[in-house]
Design a protein around this motif. Sequence first.
Motif, mmCIF file in Angstrom:
data_model
loop_
_atom_site.group_PDB
_atom_site.id
_atom_site.type_symbol
_atom_site.label_atom_id
_atom_site.label_comp_id
_atom_site.label_asym_id
_atom_site.label_seq_id
_atom_site.Cartn_x
_atom_site.Cartn_y
_atom_site.Cartn_z
ATOM 1 N N ASN A 341 0.891 -1.173 0.000
ATOM 2 C CA ASN A 341 0.000 0.000 0.000
ATOM 3 C C ASN A 341 0.922 1.214 0.000
ATOM 4 N N HIS A 342 0.509 2.296 -0.647
ATOM 5 C CA HIS A 342 1.414 3.452 -0.604
ATOM 6 C C HIS A 342 1.186 4.306 0.634
ATOM 7 N N ARG A 343 2.185 5.117 0.922
ATOM 8 C CA ARG A 343 2.198 5.896 2.166
ATOM 9 C C ARG A 343 2.145 7.400 1.888
ATOM 10 N N GLU A 351 -7.459 9.686 3.820
ATOM 11 C CA GLU A 351 -8.122 8.554 3.162
ATOM 12 C C GLU A 351 -7.192 7.948 2.129
ATOM 13 N N ASP A 352 -6.656 8.775 1.241
ATOM 14 C CA ASP A 352 -5.768 8.320 0.175
ATOM 15 C C ASP A 352 -4.363 8.791 0.471
ATOM 16 N N PRO A 353 -3.505 7.914 1.000
ATOM 17 C CA PRO A 353 -3.588 6.461 1.082
ATOM 18 C C PRO A 353 -3.605 5.921 2.511
ATOM 19 N N LEU A 354 -3.608 6.820 3.528
ATOM 20 C CA LEU A 354 -3.245 6.317 4.861
ATOM 21 C C LEU A 354 -4.293 5.384 5.451
ATOM 22 N N GLY A 388 5.788 7.725 -3.082
ATOM 23 C CA GLY A 388 5.702 8.298 -4.432
ATOM 24 C C GLY A 388 4.682 7.668 -5.370
ATOM 25 N N GLU A 389 3.637 7.057 -4.818
ATOM 26 C CA GLU A 389 2.614 6.476 -5.709
ATOM 27 C C GLU A 389 1.871 7.569 -6.462
ATOM 28 N N GLU A 390 1.563 8.648 -5.739
ATOM 29 C CA GLU A 390 0.680 9.661 -6.308
ATOM 30 C C GLU A 390 1.226 10.280 -7.588
ATOM 31 N N ALA A 391 2.514 10.511 -7.637
ATOM 32 C CA ALA A 391 3.071 11.184 -8.813
ATOM 33 C C ALA A 391 3.212 10.251 -10.006
ATOM 34 N N THR A 417 -3.644 -2.686 -1.658
ATOM 35 C CA THR A 417 -4.762 -1.847 -1.235
ATOM 36 C C THR A 417 -4.343 -0.396 -1.393
ATOM 37 N N ASP A 418 -5.329 0.509 -1.249
ATOM 38 C CA ASP A 418 -5.063 1.953 -1.313
ATOM 39 C C ASP A 418 -6.086 2.565 -0.367
ATOM 40 N N GLY A 419 -6.667 3.700 -0.673
ATOM 41 C CA GLY A 419 -7.652 4.292 0.236
ATOM 42 C C GLY A 419 -8.812 3.336 0.515
HETATM 43 ZN ZN LIG Z 1 -3.740 6.294 -3.386
#
Ligand SMILES: [Zn+2]
Length: 746
Positions: A341-343, A351-354, A388-391, A417-419
């Motif tokens: 899962n990304h951080r 929510e996204d991503p925590l 760095g998932e978002e970018a 998983t993600d949010g």
């Molecule tokens: Zn996410």
Amino acid sequence: MKKLGMLMAGACVFVLAQAALAGEASPSDPKAIEAAFDAGVSSQDQLDWLKQMASAPNQVGSPHDKANAEFTLAQFTAWGWDARIETFSVLYPTPLEERLELVGPAPFTANLTEPPIAGDATSARQAGGLPAYLAFGGDGDVTAPLIYVNYGMPADYAALQRLGLDVKGKIVIVRYGAGWRGLKPKLAFEQGAVGCILYSDPADDGYGAGDAYPKGAFRPERGLQRGSVMDMPVAPGDPLTPGVGAVEGAPRIPLSQAKTILRIPAVPISHGDARHFLAGLAGPVAPKAWRGALPITYHVGGKGASAHLVVRSDWSQKPLYDVIAVMKGARAPDQWVVRGNHRDGWVFGAEDPLSGQTALMEEAKALGALAKGGWRPARTIVYASWDGEEAGLLGSTEWAEAHAPELQAKAVAYINTDGNNRGFLDAQASYSLRRLVDEAAADVTDPETGASVRARALAQIQVEALAPDASPELKARAKIAADGGALPTGDLGSGSDYSPFVQHLGIAAINLGFGDEGQSGGVYHSAYDTFEHYDRFGDPGFAYGVALARTSGRLVLRAADADLSPLQFGNLAAAVTAQVEEVRKLVTTQREHAAAVNRLLDRKAFALAADPTLPSGPPDREDAGPTLDFTLLDAAVLRLKKSARAYDAAAAGPIRPASAERVDAILQGVEQSLTDPRGLPGRPWYRHLISAPGLLTGYGAKTLPGVREAIEGRRWAEAADYIGRTAAALDAVSAKLDEAAAILKR
Ligand SMILES: [Zn+2]
């Protein structure tokens, strides 16, 4: 020995009976292990961690992102995992200068910031966070006429053309929705636009959808959606190190040669800002489907207002911190079950991503407790907290590329998983893992209804498919649910960290989460995605954080402890059979459509059907195309059906440990057989021939992408080529299944 899964219930009765005789749960009893795992999962931990990790902006390069990596590492270590931080250095642009002005009779300067919200203390702590920003947009300083293009999808440009307008030399203003964010400025650029403004229309996720924050959950007047506009359907990851891990000293291409960076400046704005720009437009009134919920008359523009847009970014490399934690397998240490899962968030990222990250941490804690009690997984378990998932899926892609040969040799499955939100289980998976998902979901209790999360998801699909406007895709899923009762898992497109594993390396993957009842969409990628918002509207009490940890933790446990790799192939054969029928039908439908359009053009029907006082033009002629020969695919599908049936039957029987080892070795390469090292047309990073993110849909999945996109684009030789390649891939799978079945039957 028996394969874990469908047969587990039977095997368990025996083990449980033995355990009952001994007066305790055996450490090898899967049901007892899962019960102990469930008991180790807490909602309070998740609440505490989320509050702390979402307390400050945590985008790549921020001090709090690093602090969160170190906190995660310390937790994993304390829970007994062999954990480390793997660092990469990636291109990650950050804004130096951004300006957007309306030039014209009523000049206006866009705010490009999100002011604090009453009652949300976190929203006042934005120092060090990113303002309105679209990562990997181009630098530029442009002044040009402004034109509205609705969602900015191909159909919108076709409609614009029929209005006699185009976007050449103009700045487009486009609303979020109907397709992936990054496609909008890319298509605008390809149509000749020089700049792009993305805005959130209140019809889609603001007051037109529900009460705005803080009264309700939806996007407030000044809320805006950040995001990446990297050309991810071509390749995610660091644009300077395509195909290799961005470690220190890795070969890097010059910035000017990077293929996935947008060439024009782009910026996201709120509907509070957008209203001024849209109100300034003249030209024709926008088509009905283009109008949003702002209290204005929507015009298309092209004349009247101009805009001045400036974006200048710092294009330096930034450090990326992936936290990797390993629990070594007792029986098969060289078979890995990978869970991630990304951080990183865009601002606070509650929510996204925590919300997904804290569920993942909860699993790691509970697995650590099991290990302290004497349990060891049969296979090795690897937990990953990606940066760095978002970018652009940076952390997962660079890690997958850096460890590619080892992952292809060892990884049995990747679980993502993600949010996460209150509501229904929603999963996408490789076909070979769908039965694993179905069975795990049957054993997790939904916190709101007491039914299984599987039963609730099945009910939702079937009830929604009765609606008059239900999509054909939903109706097809409902039919699967009604016929077989199996959870009709979706296809993997892109949009989260599973992409490098399944689509680049050919490792079977699952992506899952809960949602539909929680309301986080209106603060998606905004500074209002905070702990306060999530605790009120996302998942109050974190009951679905618990459900997520129990579902994904079960998937990990079962994949790690199954006697045979937990793969089943009947679902693959059934799905590909249906997909081949779809693409065959697509050829016919397109031919019929082309014939109809061309006939009407010959009869000047479009001119007769138009209002002569308004600008309008005919559509282009369409190419009807030749007939396509599907013989190779038809034969491959027939063979796969037979081989899959034989393998699944053999795997359901008793299995000797020596056979299991040999079969696992064969199955290790089976998903990779569905990939082609040459990749998909124009995007060699994507190698999977059965599913990929669509070039013109972004996140949405295209099945049989090589064949389907060639047909859609009327590239007939390419379609025939990919029919052959896909058939060969399916034949390779059948050969492996035949080999494995023969060993099991011996
Ligand atoms: Zn996410």
